[in-house]
Design a protein around this motif. Structure first.
Motif, PDB file in Angstrom:
ATOM      1  N   ILE A  26       0.841  -1.203   0.000  1.00  0.00           N
ATOM      2  CA  ILE A  26       0.000   0.000   0.000  1.00  0.00           C
ATOM      3  C   ILE A  26       0.873   1.249   0.000  1.00  0.00           C
ATOM      4  O   ILE A  26       0.580   2.226  -0.702  1.00  0.00           O
ATOM      5  N   GLN A  27       1.965   1.232   0.765  1.00  0.00           N
ATOM      6  CA  GLN A  27       2.869   2.388   0.791  1.00  0.00           C
ATOM      7  C   GLN A  27       3.477   2.631  -0.587  1.00  0.00           C
ATOM      8  O   GLN A  27       3.606   3.777  -1.027  1.00  0.00           O
ATOM      9  N   ASP A  28       3.803   1.525  -1.282  1.00  0.00           N
ATOM     10  CA  ASP A  28       4.347   1.667  -2.638  1.00  0.00           C
ATOM     11  C   ASP A  28       3.304   2.279  -3.567  1.00  0.00           C
ATOM     12  O   ASP A  28       3.637   3.114  -4.431  1.00  0.00           O
ATOM     13  N   ARG A  29       2.044   1.865  -3.402  1.00  0.00           N
ATOM     14  CA  ARG A  29       0.981   2.432  -4.240  1.00  0.00           C
ATOM     15  C   ARG A  29       0.790   3.920  -3.946  1.00  0.00           C
ATOM     16  O   ARG A  29       0.554   4.716  -4.861  1.00  0.00           O
ATOM     17  N   ILE A  30       0.890   4.280  -2.668  1.00  0.00           N
ATOM     18  CA  ILE A  30       0.788   5.703  -2.302  1.00  0.00           C
ATOM     19  C   ILE A  30       1.911   6.491  -2.962  1.00  0.00           C
ATOM     20  O   ILE A  30       1.684   7.561  -3.544  1.00  0.00           O
ATOM     21  N   GLU A  31       3.134   5.952  -2.873  1.00  0.00           N
ATOM     22  CA  GLU A  31       4.275   6.649  -3.478  1.00  0.00           C
ATOM     23  C   GLU A  31       4.127   6.729  -4.989  1.00  0.00           C
ATOM     24  O   GLU A  31       4.484   7.739  -5.606  1.00  0.00           O
ATOM     25  N   ASP A  32       3.580   5.646  -5.572  1.00  0.00           N
ATOM     26  CA  ASP A  32       3.369   5.649  -7.020  1.00  0.00           C
ATOM     27  C   ASP A  32       2.388   6.739  -7.421  1.00  0.00           C
ATOM     28  O   ASP A  32       2.596   7.445  -8.415  1.00  0.00           O
ATOM     29  N   LEU A  33       1.296   6.866  -6.642  1.00  0.00           N
ATOM     30  CA  LEU A  33       0.315   7.910  -6.942  1.00  0.00           C
ATOM     31  C   LEU A  33       0.918   9.296  -6.741  1.00  0.00           C
ATOM     32  O   LEU A  33       0.653  10.219  -7.525  1.00  0.00           O
ATOM     33  N   ARG A  34       1.699   9.439  -5.683  1.00  0.00           N
ATOM     34  CA  ARG A  34       2.301  10.748  -5.402  1.00  0.00           C
ATOM     35  C   ARG A  34       3.277  11.163  -6.504  1.00  0.00           C
ATOM     36  O   ARG A  34       3.436  12.352  -6.794  1.00  0.00           O
ATOM     37  N   THR A  35       3.941  10.174  -7.099  1.00  0.00           N
ATOM     38  CA  THR A  35       4.926  10.504  -8.130  1.00  0.00           C
ATOM     39  C   THR A  35       4.340  10.441  -9.537  1.00  0.00           C
ATOM     40  O   THR A  35       5.054  10.767 -10.496  1.00  0.00           O
ATOM     41  N   ARG A  36       3.064   9.998  -9.656  1.00  0.00           N
ATOM     42  CA  ARG A  36       2.480   9.883 -10.997  1.00  0.00           C
ATOM     43  C   ARG A  36       2.461  11.230 -11.697  1.00  0.00           C
ATOM     44  O   ARG A  36       2.832  11.356 -12.872  1.00  0.00           O
ATOM     45  N   ILE A  37       2.013  12.255 -10.991  1.00  0.00           N
ATOM     46  CA  ILE A  37       1.949  13.592 -11.585  1.00  0.00           C
ATOM     47  C   ILE A  37       3.346  14.048 -11.972  1.00  0.00           C
ATOM     48  O   ILE A  37       3.551  14.595 -13.066  1.00  0.00           O
ATOM     49  N   ASP A  38       4.308  13.789 -11.085  1.00  0.00           N
ATOM     50  CA  ASP A  38       5.687  14.182 -11.372  1.00  0.00           C
ATOM     51  C   ASP A  38       6.199  13.465 -12.614  1.00  0.00           C
ATOM     52  O   ASP A  38       6.863  14.072 -13.468  1.00  0.00           O
ATOM     53  N   ARG A  39       5.875  12.164 -12.751  1.00  0.00           N
ATOM     54  CA  ARG A  39       6.332  11.399 -13.914  1.00  0.00           C
ATOM     55  C   ARG A  39       5.705  11.932 -15.198  1.00  0.00           C
ATOM     56  O   ARG A  39       6.372  12.043 -16.230  1.00  0.00           O
ATOM     57  N   ILE A  40       4.401  12.249 -15.133  1.00  0.00           N
ATOM     58  CA  ILE A  40       3.729  12.762 -16.326  1.00  0.00           C
ATOM     59  C   ILE A  40       4.334  14.097 -16.743  1.00  0.00           C
ATOM     60  O   ILE A  40       4.593  14.336 -17.930  1.00  0.00           O
ATOM     61  N   GLU A  41       4.554  14.973 -15.782  1.00  0.00           N
ATOM     62  CA  GLU A  41       5.156  16.272 -16.093  1.00  0.00           C
ATOM     63  C   GLU A  41       6.544  16.087 -16.710  1.00  0.00           C
ATOM     64  O   GLU A  41       6.883  16.717 -17.724  1.00  0.00           O
TER      65      GLU A  41
END
Length: 647
Positions: free
Chosen positions: A486-501
């Protein structure tokens, strides 16, 4: 993705009353399709029809028609769209190719008014546009839910640690109970021997002894049943207290929530739609103002002397230019000579008006962003209220059942107490003075059996609790793994916007470099986006956000490079930059996976040879590329490309 895949499906378009089209049917296959012809030959209208079939609402209905139709067939699948005029507006219906066209409107349908193309010349927030298809509010909501799940797991792990520390005490209690049960059994055995001895000493008859024994057995069973009922009553009352506390907590949390917002979400959505309509109107106004400004600048610079000559009825544009004094120009509306300063003052006012409209649009976008956040807040409050109300309702239902159970147990307790009194009276009647000691022995034996039973029940509960804790402890590693996941999924979501940008910037910079090298613009070294963090205004507050800065680097004849302004880009350079920005969005969001089309129109500002090279370039990234061109521009493109000359 190759654009000339032989397995790609053919496309057929049947159109009625769209744009300037009365009725037409057009077919094309995968690869590049060129719609060629003079102006006003319905090339843009055909592109709009394809857009309608794919799902866009940015389509016009023929001026003299109340209803239009589009039928788009891709391979064996057919998609339909109907356009109807209602109360002065065009309403769309049907079964289009896309369920939601927002991302295609931004990065697929690259007509003249396309927002991604125009973003560069309007110096708009490029980051906001590229991130618009990403529902950041939904991502934040998902992060909140996952954090709640993670917190619950951490609480369970903390509880397990507490349970682990309780194991020694429970194990000690189990050993104590086993020892106590063994002692009580030995004591009970002694009592039974005493009862047997007392029976032999008494002269009572077998029938009397049997009757007394039956009465004592019934008395013992009734006392045991009464103890069970009292124990169950205590348990039910504890449950009632817990349920009442849970209901109070739920009601307190409900009171802390704002009032019902059932109507607020739809109201906010309506406001967002209205603001988007206003923004679109502003976009059109800004676009038109930019055209006016650009045309006037060209006229002032003398690059359109042929137009001036035509207005004055002169044959020789150069001769006319030579006759004009330095501070005068020809008015291109009436052909008369006017002071250049007057025209420049008017042009400055138009520029100020455009800038004012841009500021107004930015304010609208900020308000839209605030409303999106407000909508997400309302939806989260609705979800919380619904969960709390369900929790309260379940607790109230269980509370009613528990209270009903308490009433039944109290009735059973009263009945057993009356029964015990009756049995005790019966035993007293059966006994005589010589039997009083025997009755005491039976009572003591009864008490021992009851105590043994209670201790056995407690021993069973303690053993079950130990087994439960050990089983829970066995799951500790699984819980830890689940928490990490779950922590990995949270980090993935938090960095998703950063990755897209990051990907959007990389896509733009990479393709812009390739295209500029391919097209060979003189003294234009580089156009690139820099992604950085800044404090920006978001509604009424300032927050830390990513911003995209567009840089233009030029070079002098001696090779010196310098940074130039976006405003100094030529129309051709702006058009190319806007198209590459749209392509970056197309690739960043993998739009080709859901919509393998790319539509191009109004690129006449780019010269023919560059158009040909640009079309060849973008054809590598979409299965179907449909481009509308003038006849003279189309001649520069590869002869192998499909051509549609009549619409």
């Amino acid at each position: 993705m190759g654009a000339t895949d032989s397995k790609a499906k053919p496309v057929d378009v049947a159109v009625e009353n769209v744009g300037g089209i009365d009725r037409t049917e057009v077919s094309f296959s995968a690869g590049v399709t060129i719609l060629t012809g003079r102006n006003a030959t319905n090339r843009t209208s055909l592109l709009q029809a394809i857009m309608a079939g794919l799902g866009s609402d940015n389509v016009s209905l023929k001026g003299d028609a109340d209803e239009g139709h589009v039928e788009l067939t891709v391979g064996d699948e057919t998609y339909t769209r109907t356009l109807t005029r209602q109360n002065g507006a065009v309403v769309t219906d049907g079964d289009p190719y896309l369920d939601d066209s927002e991302i295609a409107d931004l990065f697929v349908f690259l007509l003249e008014s396309n927002e991604a193309r125009r973003a560069v010349e309007r110096t708009e927030n490029l980051r906001e546009l590229i991130m618009r298809p990403v529902d950041t509010a939904a991502i934040e909501s998902e992060i909140d839910e996952l954090q709640s799940e993670r917190d619950e797991l951490e609480q369970r792990l903390d509880d397990l640690q507490s349970l682990r520390s309780s194991l020694p005490e429970l194990e000690e209690r189990r050993q104590e109970l086993e020892a106590e049960i063994e002692d009580k059994r030995e004591e009970l055995a002694e009592k039974k021997e005493q009862i047997d001895d007392a029976d032999q000493d008494l002269g009572t008859t077998r029938d009397q002894k049997a009757e007394l024994e039956d009465a004592l057995e019934s008395f013992r069973e009734a006392r045991s049943d009464l103890e069970d009922v009292r124990y169950n009553l205590d348990s039910e009352r504890e449950s009632v207290d817990a349920l009442e506390s849970e209901i109070e907590e739920a009601e307190a949390e409900l009171d802390d929530l704002p009032e019902e917002v059932s109507g607020d979400v739809s109201e906010v959505e309506d406001r967002i739609d209205r603001l988007r309509d206003q923004r679109q109107t502003l976009d059109s106004t800004v676009n038109e103002l930019q055209k006016v400004i650009q045309f006037n600048e060209e006229m002032l610079e003398g690059t359109s002397s042929d137009v001036v000559a035509a207005l004055r009825g002169e044959d020789d544009a150069e001769e006319l230019t030579e006759r004009l004094v330095d501070d005068q120009v020809v008015c291109w509306t009436c052909g008369s000579e006017v002071d250049q300063s007057d025209v420049e003052e008017t042009l400055d006012r138009i520029r100020e008006l455009r800038q004012s409209k841009l500021s107004e649009r930015q304010d609208l976008q900020s308000e839209i962003d605030d409303l999106k956040t407000e909508k997400a807040t309302y939806q989260e409050q609705q979800r919380q209220r619904s969960q709390l109300e369900d929790r309260r309702q379940r607790a109230e239902s269980e509370l009613a059942q528990r209270r009903e159970r308490i009433d039944d147990l109290e009735d059973e307790r009263d009945r057993l107490e009356e029964r015990i009194d009756e049995l005790e009276a019966e035993v007293n009647e059966l006994q005589d003075e010589t039997q009083s000691d025997l009755l005491d022995l039976h009572r003591e034996a009864n008490e021992l059996e009851f105590e043994i039973g209670r201790r056995q029940d407690e021993l069973e509960e303690v053993s079950e609790e130990i087994e439960r804790i050990e089983a829970e402890l066995d799951r500790r590693e699984d819980l830890k793994a689940e928490r990490e996941e779950i922590q990995d999924r949270i980090e993935d979501l938090r960095t998703r916007i950063d990755r897209i940008e990051t990907e959007a910037v990389e896509q733009f910079n990479e393709h812009m470099e390739s295209v500029l090298e391919m097209l060979g613009y003189e003294n234009l070294e580089r156009i690139w986006i820099e992604r950085k963090q800044e404090r920006v205004k978001e509604g009424r507050r300032r927050v830390e956000k990513s911003v995209f800065d567009l840089h233009v680097v030029r070079s002098t004849e001696d090779g010196t490079t310098y940074e130039d302004s976006i405003d100094h880009l030529s129309e051709s350079e702006r058009e190319v930059t806007g198209l590459i920005f749209a392509l970056a969005g197309y690739l960043t969001h993998d739009v080709y996976e859901t919509c393998p089309f790319l539509l191009l129109d109004s690129i006449e500002a780019i010269d023919s040879d560059r158009i040909a090279r640009l079309v060849d370039y973008v054809a590598e990234y979409a299965e179907y590329v449909v481009v509308a061109l003038l006849e003279e521009d189309a001649q520069a493109l590869d002869d192998s490309y499909q051509r549609v000359t009549e619409v």
